[in-house]
Design a protein around this motif. Structure first.
Motif, short mmCIF file in Angstrom:
data_model
loop_
_atom_site.label_atom_id
_atom_site.label_comp_id
_atom_site.label_asym_id
_atom_site.label_seq_id
_atom_site.Cartn_x
_atom_site.Cartn_y
_atom_site.Cartn_z
N GLN A 19 -5.12 -4.48 0.51
CA GLN A 19 -3.94 -4.78 1.30
C GLN A 19 -3.22 -6.01 0.76
OE1 GLN A 19 -2.84 -2.77 4.04
NE2 GLN A 19 -1.01 -3.95 3.62
N VAL A 20 -3.97 -7.06 0.47
CA VAL A 20 -3.40 -8.29 -0.07
C VAL A 20 -2.68 -8.01 -1.40
CG1 VAL A 20 -3.98 -10.56 -1.05
CG2 VAL A 20 -5.01 -9.82 1.11
N ALA A 21 -3.28 -7.17 -2.23
CA ALA A 21 -2.71 -6.86 -3.54
C ALA A 21 -1.34 -6.19 -3.45
CB ALA A 21 -3.67 -5.99 -4.34
N ARG A 22 -1.03 -5.57 -2.33
CA ARG A 22 0.28 -4.92 -2.14
C ARG A 22 1.40 -5.93 -1.90
NH1 ARG A 22 1.78 -1.06 -4.12
NH2 ARG A 22 3.05 -0.35 -2.40
N GLY A 23 1.04 -7.18 -1.62
CA GLY A 23 2.03 -8.23 -1.47
C GLY A 23 3.01 -7.99 -0.34
N ALA A 24 4.21 -8.55 -0.51
CA ALA A 24 5.24 -8.48 0.53
C ALA A 24 5.73 -7.05 0.76
CB ALA A 24 6.41 -9.38 0.17
N ALA A 25 5.60 -6.19 -0.25
CA ALA A 25 6.03 -4.79 -0.11
C ALA A 25 5.18 -4.05 0.91
CB ALA A 25 5.96 -4.08 -1.46
N GLY A 26 3.95 -4.49 1.09
CA GLY A 26 3.08 -3.87 2.07
C GLY A 26 2.64 -2.48 1.67
N GLN A 27 2.15 -1.75 2.64
CA GLN A 27 1.57 -0.43 2.40
C GLN A 27 1.70 0.42 3.65
OE1 GLN A 27 0.22 0.92 -0.35
NE2 GLN A 27 -0.36 2.79 0.72
N GLU A 28 1.94 1.71 3.46
CA GLU A 28 1.88 2.65 4.57
C GLU A 28 0.46 2.66 5.13
OE1 GLU A 28 4.79 6.48 3.96
OE2 GLU A 28 2.73 6.66 3.29
#
Length: 139
Positions: free
Chosen positions: A18-27
């Motif tokens: 989750q952290v690796a997705r950064g500001a873009a986030g994740q579904e």
């Protein structure tokens, strides 16, 4: 603002993922439970949630923020399933285990304590405060 808890098996999708997705986030995709889906339909951008590692660790390990309202889940063609997008906010200084939650009288009514199988669940403002206090999170 509302508060939530998102459960994931660390082997499938971990806090580090989750952290690796950064500001873009994740579904928050792949949820196939009507109650969990309905909880996501209630979420608004800016709501906060606990990121909970289920299975082996069974602990709140971080805080996430809802960044997109419920929309069709991209992992299925079935229109019944929706999800929100979330982004990591901060790790918990000290993970808060399910065992610790069950031992805390102020959390006796928490959904996590009484329905450990529900993957997306509401958290009351008081429960949020108590769990944050237990984990040393000052957010």
């Amino acid at each position: 603002m509302a508060y939530w808890l998102f459960k994931s098996e660390a082997e499938t999708w971990s806090w580090d993922d989750q952290v690796a997705r950064g500001a873009a986030g994740q579904e928050w995709d792949g949820v196939r439970n009507y109650q969990a889906r309905n909880n996501m339909r209630l979420m608004k951008p800016g709501d906060l949630g606990f990121f909970y590692h289920s299975q082996a660790e069974k602990a709140v390990v971080g805080v996430v923020e809802v960044i997109a309202e419920a929309h069709p889940d991209s992992t299925t063609e079935d229109a019944r399933w929706e999800c929100v997008d979330i982004r990591a906010v901060a790790p918990f200084p000290k993970p808060v285990t399910l065992e610790a939650c069950k031992a805390e009288p102020r959390l006796a009514d928490m959904v996590l304590v009484n329905n450990t199988r529900l993957s997306v669940q509401p958290v009351s403002a008081e429960e949020w405060r108590v769990v944050c206090e237990m984990g040393g999170y000052k957010g």
